[in-house]
Design a protein around this motif. Sequence first.
Motif, PDB file in Angstrom:
ATOM      1  N   TRP A  35       0.858  -1.166   0.126  1.00 38.95           N
ATOM      2  CA  TRP A  35       0.052   0.050   0.123  1.00 38.95           C
ATOM      3  C   TRP A  35       0.790   1.138   0.018  1.00 38.95           C
ATOM      4  CZ3 TRP A  35      -0.714   3.659   4.445  1.00 38.95           C
ATOM      5  CH2 TRP A  35      -1.855   4.454   3.989  1.00 38.95           C
ATOM      6  N   VAL A  36       1.961   1.433   0.832  1.00 38.96           N
ATOM      7  CA  VAL A  36       2.705   2.320   0.980  1.00 38.96           C
ATOM      8  C   VAL A  36       3.589   2.707  -0.420  1.00 38.96           C
ATOM      9  CG1 VAL A  36       4.981   3.320   2.051  1.00 38.96           C
ATOM     10  CG2 VAL A  36       2.983   2.502   3.246  1.00 38.96           C
ATOM     11  N   ALA A  37       3.996   1.661  -1.037  1.00 38.72           N
ATOM     12  CA  ALA A  37       4.974   1.581  -2.141  1.00 38.72           C
ATOM     13  C   ALA A  37       3.643   2.040  -3.468  1.00 38.72           C
ATOM     14  CB  ALA A  37       5.240   0.364  -2.774  1.00 38.72           C
ATOM     15  N   TRP A  38       2.577   1.762  -3.424  1.00 37.57           N
ATOM     16  CA  TRP A  38       1.672   2.000  -4.431  1.00 37.57           C
ATOM     17  C   TRP A  38       1.048   3.583  -4.367  1.00 37.57           C
ATOM     18  CZ3 TRP A  38       0.520  -0.711  -8.715  1.00 37.57           C
ATOM     19  CH2 TRP A  38      -0.457  -0.198  -9.467  1.00 37.57           C
ATOM     20  N   ASP A  39       1.200   3.923  -3.197  1.00 41.17           N
ATOM     21  CA  ASP A  39       0.602   5.223  -2.783  1.00 41.17           C
ATOM     22  C   ASP A  39       1.587   6.232  -3.212  1.00 41.17           C
ATOM     23  OD1 ASP A  39      -1.353   7.087  -1.773  1.00 41.17           O
ATOM     24  OD2 ASP A  39       0.042   7.444   0.030  1.00 41.17           O
ATOM     25  N   ASP A  40       2.910   6.136  -3.586  1.00 40.47           N
ATOM     26  CA  ASP A  40       3.749   7.139  -3.692  1.00 40.47           C
ATOM     27  C   ASP A  40       4.132   7.228  -5.196  1.00 40.47           C
ATOM     28  OD1 ASP A  40       3.927   8.053  -1.314  1.00 40.47           O
ATOM     29  OD2 ASP A  40       5.596   6.579  -0.651  1.00 40.47           O
ATOM     30  N   VAL A  41       3.606   6.522  -6.222  1.00 38.93           N
ATOM     31  CA  VAL A  41       3.800   6.294  -7.418  1.00 38.93           C
ATOM     32  C   VAL A  41       3.228   7.835  -8.310  1.00 38.93           C
ATOM     33  CG1 VAL A  41       3.250   5.489  -9.733  1.00 38.93           C
ATOM     34  CG2 VAL A  41       3.537   3.953  -7.540  1.00 38.93           C
ATOM     35  N   PRO A  42       4.116   8.723  -8.833  1.00 35.45           N
ATOM     36  CA  PRO A  42       3.805   9.990  -9.307  1.00 35.45           C
ATOM     37  C   PRO A  42       3.098   9.681 -10.686  1.00 35.45           C
ATOM     38  CG  PRO A  42       6.035   9.472  -9.756  1.00 35.45           C
ATOM     39  CD  PRO A  42       5.701   8.281  -8.798  1.00 35.45           C
ATOM     40  N   PRO A  43       2.225  10.719 -11.303  1.00 35.14           N
ATOM     41  CA  PRO A  43       1.549  10.553 -12.316  1.00 35.14           C
ATOM     42  C   PRO A  43       2.255  10.454 -13.697  1.00 35.14           C
ATOM     43  CG  PRO A  43       1.337  12.677 -11.504  1.00 35.14           C
ATOM     44  CD  PRO A  43       2.108  11.903 -10.258  1.00 35.14           C
ATOM     45  N   TYR A  44       3.597  10.487 -13.472  1.00 35.21           N
ATOM     46  CA  TYR A  44       4.761  10.533 -14.655  1.00 35.21           C
ATOM     47  C   TYR A  44       6.053  10.094 -14.254  1.00 35.21           C
ATOM     48  CZ  TYR A  44       6.291  14.434 -12.053  1.00 35.21           C
ATOM     49  OH  TYR A  44       6.812  15.330 -10.988  1.00 35.21           O
TER      50      TYR A  44
END
Length: 125
Positions: A35-44
Amino acid sequence: MTDLSERYGRRATPRWVWPLVAVLGISVGVAWAAWVAWDDVPPYQAEVFGYEVESDELTSITVNVYRSEDDLPLECEVYAQAENKAVVGETIIEVPADPRHTRVRADIVTEQRATTATLRACEPA
């Protein structure tokens, strides 16, 4: 014959309790990390596709840009380094909003011969 439970005592908890607690704890830890890793993905995202040292005064760089949103123009800062790791030139590449996945090329004017070109950062314009 004597009763073994009277001699040695009874277990307070069944044998299966601690392995179950361990499995549940590991599962919760893995779920939280995902959840933490997926939450910090930027839109680019951007990466250097390649570079070429054209001359002592010019280096070209090609950058791949991947976006999850169509209408997100970006500005990417790139720089060239000399053999001693000194920055010898830099420029900003303007990446248009469309298409989502694009490859842009830019020339970096250098004050001395560069040995590499690097992407510093990309930010929304």
